[in-house]
Design an enzyme around this catalytic site. Structure first.
Site, short mmCIF file in Angstrom:
data_model
loop_
_atom_site.label_atom_id
_atom_site.label_comp_id
_atom_site.label_asym_id
_atom_site.label_seq_id
_atom_site.Cartn_x
_atom_site.Cartn_y
_atom_site.Cartn_z
N SER A 35 -6.79 -7.26 -9.39
CA SER A 35 -5.99 -6.19 -8.78
C SER A 35 -5.37 -6.52 -7.44
O SER A 35 -4.40 -5.87 -7.05
CB SER A 35 -6.85 -4.93 -8.67
OG SER A 35 -8.06 -5.23 -8.01
N LYS B 37 -0.91 -1.95 -5.86
CA LYS B 37 -0.60 -0.66 -5.23
C LYS B 37 0.90 -0.45 -5.00
O LYS B 37 1.36 0.68 -4.87
CB LYS B 37 -1.35 -0.52 -3.90
CG LYS B 37 -2.86 -0.41 -4.01
CD LYS B 37 -3.30 1.00 -4.25
CE LYS B 37 -4.76 1.34 -4.08
NZ LYS B 37 -5.76 0.30 -4.17
C1 PLP Z 1 -7.00 0.32 -4.65
C2 PLP Z 1 -7.56 -0.89 -5.26
C3 PLP Z 1 -8.41 -0.81 -6.38
C4 PLP Z 1 -8.85 0.50 -7.01
O1 PLP Z 1 -7.78 1.28 -7.50
P1 PLP Z 1 -7.98 2.83 -7.80
O2 PLP Z 1 -6.67 3.31 -8.27
O3 PLP Z 1 -8.42 3.49 -6.50
O4 PLP Z 1 -9.07 2.94 -8.81
C5 PLP Z 1 -8.84 -2.00 -6.94
N1 PLP Z 1 -8.51 -3.20 -6.41
C6 PLP Z 1 -7.71 -3.31 -5.34
C7 PLP Z 1 -7.39 -4.68 -4.83
C8 PLP Z 1 -7.21 -2.16 -4.72
O5 PLP Z 1 -6.42 -2.28 -3.64
#
Ligand code: PLP
Length: 332
Positions: free
Chosen positions: A308, A56
């Protein structure tokens, strides 16, 4: 390809990468030792090691830097269940802007502490994303500050897409990438960057069965709202795909795979014990989907799982370690 109807193109992602370079990490792409499909090697893109502990930061820096280049703002506000809030708090502090983050009443404690640690003010409102967004927009209007959307904005999504550009530079033979889907900012950015470079790359989204809003929306051919849901993957609880992001998902995402809560927990445990990587449930869903890939789905090159984020609740981590998380009832 006529991209004029889409809010951003690969060029915007390339520009975003240049813009945010001084502030973020180029995260490692690790050989995982796993294989998928027909013995294709699996690599992990380790955004759990990104600054603030999740991808993010890419979108937050791109948004605020783009804002500043257009005359700026006196402050920024956002609404977030955690990782986006941390990223905006951190980026605002680094770039010298005051920041308020509106969080849900049931926010994970460590995520709230991190937001405060980065120097932002925290306010809580409701438990739904719509309640938080409403409060944040109200505050933004009162103060003349700018609301930073968590996924549904071209600056945010183009920033997230920079992870996809890095993957292609790190391994030119990538034939499939698995990406978690919440509101779809991450996957729409990555898909734009990768498909507009190499249309043959397969972009595969992964959602929890309990938060299958994008899966259902793709079937319906329009944005579907599934209401509140309680998947352990708290970054993926978004009730509907974004209005900017959904057309991009429709155009570029080859498929969405659904995974169970049990599979998500097992993937998080495998990542921790086998790969020595601390990954939060939302970040582990691509690994949970690996077993569901057939050879024709992954192509003939490398397979990449986008891990992510790595911001975990200590209580949840303890339950994962002791095996308590694997009880019949899976809840947070
Ligand atoms: C926000 C987030 C997501 C999903 O991302 P989007 O852009 O909302 O699809 C996935 N994994 C983590 C760890 C996140 O913080």
């Amino acid at each position: 390809m006529d991209n004029h109807e889409f809010p951003f193109t690969k060029e915007d992602v390339v520009l975003a990468k240049e813009r945010i370079r001084p502030y973020i990490r180029e995260t490692p792409l690790l050989a995982s030792g796993f294989t998928a499909g027909n013995d294709r090697p699996v690599y992990f893109k380790c955004e759990n090691l990104q600054v603030t502990g999740a991808f993010k930061a890419r979108g937050a820096f791109n948004f605020i830097l783009s804002l500043q280049s257009q005359g700026g703002a006196s402050g920024v506000i956002t609404a977030s269940s955690g990782n986006h809030g941390q990223a905006v708090a951190y980026a605002a502090a680094v770039l010298g802007l005051p920041c308020t983050v509106v969080v849900p009443e049931d926010v994970i404690a460590v995520k709230e502490q991190a937001i405060r640690h980065y120097g932002a003010k925290v306010e809580s409102a409701g438990r739904t994303s719509s309640a938080r967004i409403e409060r944040a927009e109200q505050l933004a209007a009162q103060r003349g500050w700018v609301f930073v959307p968590p996924y549904d904005h071209p600056w945010t999504a183009a920033g997230q897409g920079t992870a996809g550009l890095e993957v292609m530079q790190q391994r030119s033979d990538v034939s499939a990438v698995l990406v978690p889907i919440g509101g779809g900012g991450l996957i729409s950015g990555i898909a734009t960057a990768m498909k507009e470079t190499n249309p043959g790359v397969r972009v595969i989204g992964v959602e929890p069965e309990l938060a299958n809003d994008t899966y259902l929306s793709l079937q319906a051919g329009k944005v579907v709202d599934i209401g509140a849901n309680h998947t352990i993957a708290d970054g993926l609880r978004t009730s509907h795909p974004g209005h900017y992001t959904f057309p991009i998902v429709q155009r570029y995402v080859d498929e969405v795979i659904l995974v169970s809560e049990q599979d998500i927990l097992q993937a998080a445990r495998d990542l921790l014990f086998n790969s020595k990587l601390l990954v939060e449930p939302s970040g582990a869903v691509p690994v949970a989907a690996l077993a569901k890939l057939s050879p024709q789905k992954v192509g003939t090159g490398s397979v990449v799982c986008l891990l992510s984020g790595g911001n975990t609740d200590p209580g949840w981590l303890a339950s994962l370690l002791t095996g308590l998380a694997f009880g019949d009832e899976v809840k947070r």
